[in-house]
Design an enzyme around this catalytic site. Sequence first.
Site, PDB file in Angstrom:
ATOM      1  N   HIS A  74     -10.541  11.014  -3.002  1.00 23.16           N
ATOM      2  CA  HIS A  74      -9.364  10.125  -3.608  1.00 23.16           C
ATOM      3  C   HIS A  74      -9.148  10.926  -5.082  1.00 23.16           C
ATOM      4  O   HIS A  74      -7.956  11.035  -5.330  1.00 23.16           O
ATOM      5  CB  HIS A  74     -10.029   8.904  -4.225  1.00 23.16           C
ATOM      6  N   LYS A  93     -10.842  -6.321   3.396  1.00 25.33           N
ATOM      7  CA  LYS A  93     -12.006  -5.720   3.029  1.00 25.33           C
ATOM      8  C   LYS A  93     -12.885  -6.706   2.210  1.00 25.33           C
ATOM      9  O   LYS A  93     -12.444  -7.416   1.315  1.00 25.33           O
ATOM     10  CB  LYS A  93     -11.791  -4.427   2.340  1.00 25.33           C
ATOM     11  N   ARG A 152      -5.974  11.409   6.194  1.00 22.59           N
ATOM     12  CA  ARG A 152      -7.110  12.317   6.860  1.00 22.59           C
ATOM     13  C   ARG A 152      -7.182  12.633   8.125  1.00 22.59           C
ATOM     14  O   ARG A 152      -7.491  13.564   8.521  1.00 22.59           O
ATOM     15  CB  ARG A 152      -8.330  11.541   6.692  1.00 22.59           C
ATOM     16  N   SER A 198     -14.744   5.721   1.734  1.00 18.33           N
ATOM     17  CA  SER A 198     -15.510   4.961   0.621  1.00 18.33           C
ATOM     18  C   SER A 198     -16.608   4.386   1.532  1.00 18.33           C
ATOM     19  O   SER A 198     -17.704   4.170   0.968  1.00 18.33           O
ATOM     20  CB  SER A 198     -14.789   3.713   0.004  1.00 18.33           C
TER      21      SER A 198
END
Length: 159
Positions: free
Chosen positions: A16, A40, A90, A128
């Site tokens: 990040h 989440k 990614r 994360s």
Amino acid sequence: MKACYPGSFDPITNGHLDIISRASGMFEEVYVLIMKNPKKTCLFSEEERKNMIEKSLPADMKNVKVKIGEGLTVNEARRLGCGAIIRGIRAVSDYEYELQIATANMMLGHEIETIFLIAKPQYSFLSSSVVKEIASYHGDILNLVPYQIAEEVEAKFAK
């Protein structure tokens, strides 16, 4: 032009931080937007995440501000006067998801562009979730998160 970089940042990772750094060189102002994702469950509160991001930013990155957002990202971008939304990619699986979101944002805010920044190879696996899993087993996260917050992340799993 101003841009925003939305995410949950639970916690912020070195990946990040790399995207933020690269975006700060491309845009006049960059807002890191801490957004709620109903899919989440976050480990850190919004305020904790805001503080961790602010601690992680280098002093010379003066054009980056951290905000807690509400609602739709495109509305937050419009409210802040941003002409672009930054997203990190990614892998191909990220692209498929991000393309859906970018297309929806285009329908909601045609004046706001989505710009994809490709993750550097050393961060292509990093998320994360990976950080939290490694930390939960008391693994070494020092190369995964900014050093300024490593102890804070580890402390969540100390019990």
